[in-house]
Motif scaffolding. Structure first.
Motif, short mmCIF file in Angstrom:
data_model
loop_
_atom_site.label_atom_id
_atom_site.label_comp_id
_atom_site.label_asym_id
_atom_site.label_seq_id
_atom_site.Cartn_x
_atom_site.Cartn_y
_atom_site.Cartn_z
N GLU A 1 0.84 -1.21 0.00
CA GLU A 1 0.00 0.00 0.00
C GLU A 1 0.87 1.26 0.00
OE1 GLU A 1 -0.51 -2.63 1.91
OE2 GLU A 1 -2.49 -3.36 1.26
N MET B 1 -0.60 5.54 3.78
CA MET B 1 -1.68 5.56 2.78
C MET B 1 -2.32 6.93 2.69
SD MET B 1 -3.46 1.84 3.41
CE MET B 1 -2.89 1.46 5.05
N SER C 1 -7.40 2.92 -0.36
CA SER C 1 -6.07 2.31 -0.34
C SER C 1 -5.58 2.02 -1.74
CB SER C 1 -6.10 1.07 0.54
OG SER C 1 -4.79 0.58 0.72
#
Lengths: 572, 572
Positions: free
Chosen positions: A316, A348, A413
């Motif tokens: 991520e 993120m 995400s």
């Protein structure tokens, strides 16, 4: 026991765990206690919010990957309930000390920060002398020097001290690095609002974990571990970054602020490339983030001189600080990861925020120098830094950017929902805000449904609502137990988990029972949000996911808003 | 008729008013059409929001004070439904042309702004050549030169062009000044998102308003006007600023970001002081903001050289840009008012935002030089300017200020709810966000309930919920009709209004019927908000109103949150 700490009066109470909480842990306990104890309309950074820290129901045991620690509070980012969990060593240690939850209440009037020392002997509240303003690395280092290398440290960086809504809570890993983060939802800001800089967990002299049937518990654990290891080879070998090439091939890799689903330079930020680089520099391509982890999807990434740079460089982070910002320099992404871990920031939310800033025209995508400048603004707490500190939605509002990939105030995400529709449903519906960790639906991780192995399946709307619900419920089971979601998800796991709880606690649960706990948990969270003013009508993705086609495959998110709103209306 | 304009295709349609809308107008029509036509979850500044502009049901008639114009859309500030109405000449003119509503849909892809010319001959869409970036004064002036001094201009300033959430919609007054503003909720930003700089309303050659019984209509109107004039002497003599001394004496005058309820220099910003100054400088202490106004609470405020400075210097502007910022220089407040009118900004939201910035430590309260600097930031659209442009809540979040007097994202008004509890209930519960105009409960304006004349009555919680509900419903009646709220409120008015509608339209309404329309309107608005994710649980005041005592009388807002949440749960 529950440790209850009032930060205004500095009163510490140890309470027996009430019967109703006996079979709860982790997110199950944090969310339930928040629903039971706080006014859902309270100000997230005010005196009436509480921070609840809880190891899982199987925390500290011999169960594989059972050391995750949950941190919960009303979120300053979403305005709703939040739980964020991370690996590291603190979860297991707290469980061994017998702590089911630490509940931090109220806030001091004075400005100075404190630290908490939690051990079998009790809790001490001490002034955080010399720690204020320090990064998580230095904070952990100072506290380990003082209290012993074996202690765990749960801490916040400057971001949490300042009340940034993207502030994380750091947990030290097995090497003592504060590299494991409860990243989402601004839990670090809530900890900061309580004026707690760090919690030192010392399980020296803690008694052994008690099992009703230790032999059986260990047998099940062993079988589970043996079963999992071969299934998770990709994660073990390449870490979560093994997803870069996969998600890129699906056309769902966030690229230049979610304007495209494929990144030309994906190869240079892929798991395969990263592994090679890590090995060349004497790092560790496979590394356990907490004791008992059998998957070891973490890593230790060294710089070009072979010195430690960061740990747990994850998919991520790579997707959102990399392709989403047009960045293909993996070393630079690793530096950003280190900065985020040290400063105490969710990688993120930062990646999405930076993408939004770039889209506003402040900097071209892919401009490393400008990104360094932006990080400088954060460090210096300039106005732009403060703005970034409030995350993508507010940054987008102020800068006039319409394309902001967020749900309920939280950036989503590294999975564009147009290519991965079921994950999109999770973003849209989970009480956690736009959070893939509440039920990510990827081809390799929905193995309990063989049809989802077909890559195209997840880009079509059919069956996605049901899939997302199943995944959210199963994910909640792992979250309650302090188990890493990467163990599964599978229906077999539900049975294993029931058997483990039985062997540990002498109860007689079925797989359906633990699924029932998870459903009740989500119901509690939905109830909290409803009471906080965050009704089910707030479910849904930003409009552009349904109106702007995502190249290269021209996907749209095409599941109706009505289905999102109805998602948790009747039951879980 | 309804004029429907698609700003992407530039298609204009004239539609017959559907039967279901025959007895709606003003806020009644804007809110109902929004509920009927738009997705409540749409992005406020996106293509799917609509801007609806509607004169009142009695607009253009001989009824006293009947020329107010409603502007409605989903609000970028609250995320819920919004209607904001203002005086000026456009409302009456649109009604005379036979326009019940202008519905502006979609948005152009190109960046250039347009103007609309609305007359009996139809609608023209023209490029806004030479108007972009201009203030409302210059815009109105250019358009009046081009289209005739008699036209009305509805316009936005730079704030609306930039999408600031505190942007207003300006309407020219009887002197042609763009001094009447639909200020609340960022309607100017929605107009800007449709790329409309101004709407010129030309009622030349418009037919006369038709009445079923003109004689009766005029008789009722005359009786009403004669009845009102003596009751409203204070407003006529001193304008709304007559409230400064009253609210100050109640201990409810927002002072230094709502940290105190009384201002040492209140006398210098009072209506009495203002009147004297206006007279000395050859201004007008009493001035009608639209044709047919019999109260004339507006004014024309000249500078020290006797030149026009601003018009309609009102109580809320004085309280929020004055005492709330620690400012006692009435000339400076008048300059700020002029700036806001010209730039197209809600004076209230700006005043609360400036108070929050001062509280953050950016500037001391009362520092005029610093306030001038802050206005400069807005003008220059710097980052701080952009932040201010998003209003008090976002500014407070970014600057880390906890004391932000706002409900549902919108700053409240010049009445501290701790001293005026029923107005607090209105802030907390109206679907319009923290907006006193939805049902302000003041000693002098709740005459239909004699007990409320007792000053202390309104600082106590008893009966406030019922009072606020009555006032919100009655206010909605005036809003539907395009009538100025200052006519009343009274139960007699409800009957008068029913009779006027009957005389105009040949229907047979009772007072209860028009109250029923208002209740249905609020129900529609609550439904819109529920669908937008802004549930009744979002009702309530910020915590500090219940925990920080307000000096000098140490008032707390002490009506339970539960009552706020239940307020519109069952019925209106």
């Amino acid at each position: 026991m529950i440790i209850r700490i009032n930060m205004r009066t500095k009163l510490v109470k140890q309470e027996k765990l009430p019967d109703k909480y006996q079979l709860l842990g982790g997110r199950g306990l944090t969310s339930r206690m928040l629903l039971d104890e706080i006014d859902p309309t309270c100000a997230p950074l005010g005196a009436n919010n509480k921070l609840v820290i809880a190891p899982g129901l199987l925390g500290g045991t011999a169960a594989p990957c059972s050391g995750r620690l949950s941190v919960g509070a009303k979120s300053p980012l979403t305005g709703g309930i939040k739980e964020s969990n991370g690996g590291g060593t603190a979860g297991g240690k707290l469980a061994k000390i017998g702590v089911k939850a630490i509940v931090i209440e109220d806030q001091p009037i004075e400005e100075n920060f404190c630290i908490l020392i939690v051990s079998s002997a009790g809790v001490r509240i001490l002034p955080a002398v010399g720690l204020e303003g320090k990064g998580n690395y230095e904070t952990a280092n100072i506290l380990q020097k003082k209290y012993g290398a074996a202690v765990s440290v749960i801490s916040i960086g400057p971001a949490g001290e300042r009340g940034y809504s993207l502030a994380s809570v750091a947990i030290t890993d097995m090497e003592g690095h504060p590299s494991r983060h409860c990243g989402r939802g601004g839990m670090g800001a809530v900890m900061g609002s309580k004026k707690i800089k760090a919690i030192v967990v010392d399980n020296n002299e803690a008694p052994a974990i008690l099992y009703q049937n230790e032999k059986l518990f260990k047998e099940i654990s062993k079988e589970w571990a043996q079963n999992v290891i071969p299934l998770k080879k990709g994660l073990t070998e390449y870490g979560t970054a093994n997803l870069v090439n996969l998600v890129n091939s699906l056309g769902a890799l966030p690229t230049r602020n979610y304007s495209y689903g494929s990144f030309t330079d994906a190869e240079q930020i892929s798991g395969e490339y990263m592994k090679q680089r890590i090995e060349e520099r004497g790092g560790k391509p496979s590394h356990a983030c907490h004791p008992g982890c059998v998957i070891r999807c973490s890593n230790i990434y060294n710089d070009s001189k072979g010195n430690y740079l960061t740990s747990g460089l994850e998919y991520e982070t790579i997707a959102l600080l990399g392709s989403n910002c047009g960045i293909s320099d993996l070393d630079f992404i690793a530096q950003l990861d280190n900065f985020c871990d040290d400063f105490g920031i969710d990688t993120m939310e930062l990646g999405i925020t930076l993408g939004v800033i770039m889209e506003s025209g402040w900097a071209p995508f892919g401009d490393i120098d400008k990104m360094v400048e932006l990080i400088g603004e954060l460090k210096k707490d300039t106005l732009l830094g403060k703005l970034m500190g409030q995350g993508a939605v507010i940054t987008g509002k102020v800068l006039g950017v319409q394309r902001v990939a967020a749900v309920k105030g939280q950036g989503i995400s590294g999975y564009d929902p147009r290519g991965l529709q079921a994950t999109g449903v999770t973003y849209a519906t989970t009480p956690m805000g736009g959070d893939h960790t509440a039920g990510n639906c990827l081809p390799g991780r929905t193995g309990y449904r063989p049809e989802t192995k077909d890559k195209d399946f997840l880009s079509k709307p059919e069956g996605m609502v049901e899939l997302a619900k199943d995944m959210q419920v199963m994910t909640a089971v792992y979250d309650i137990c302090g188990l890493c979601f990467f163990l599964g998800p599978s229906e077999d796991d539900m049975l294993r988990i029931a058997k483990l709880i039985n062997a540990k606690s002498g109860v007689n649960l079925t797989a359906q029972d633990v699924i029932g706990f998870a459903k009740q948990l989500i119901k509690d969270e939905v109830e909290f949000n409803e009471k906080a003013g965050l009704s089910q009508s707030s479910n849904g993705l930003p409009e552009f996911f349904s109106s702007e086609k995502l190249g290269p495959y021209n996907y749209l998110f095409n599941i109706s808003k009505e289905k999102m709103i109805q998602f948790y209306k009747k039951d879980c």
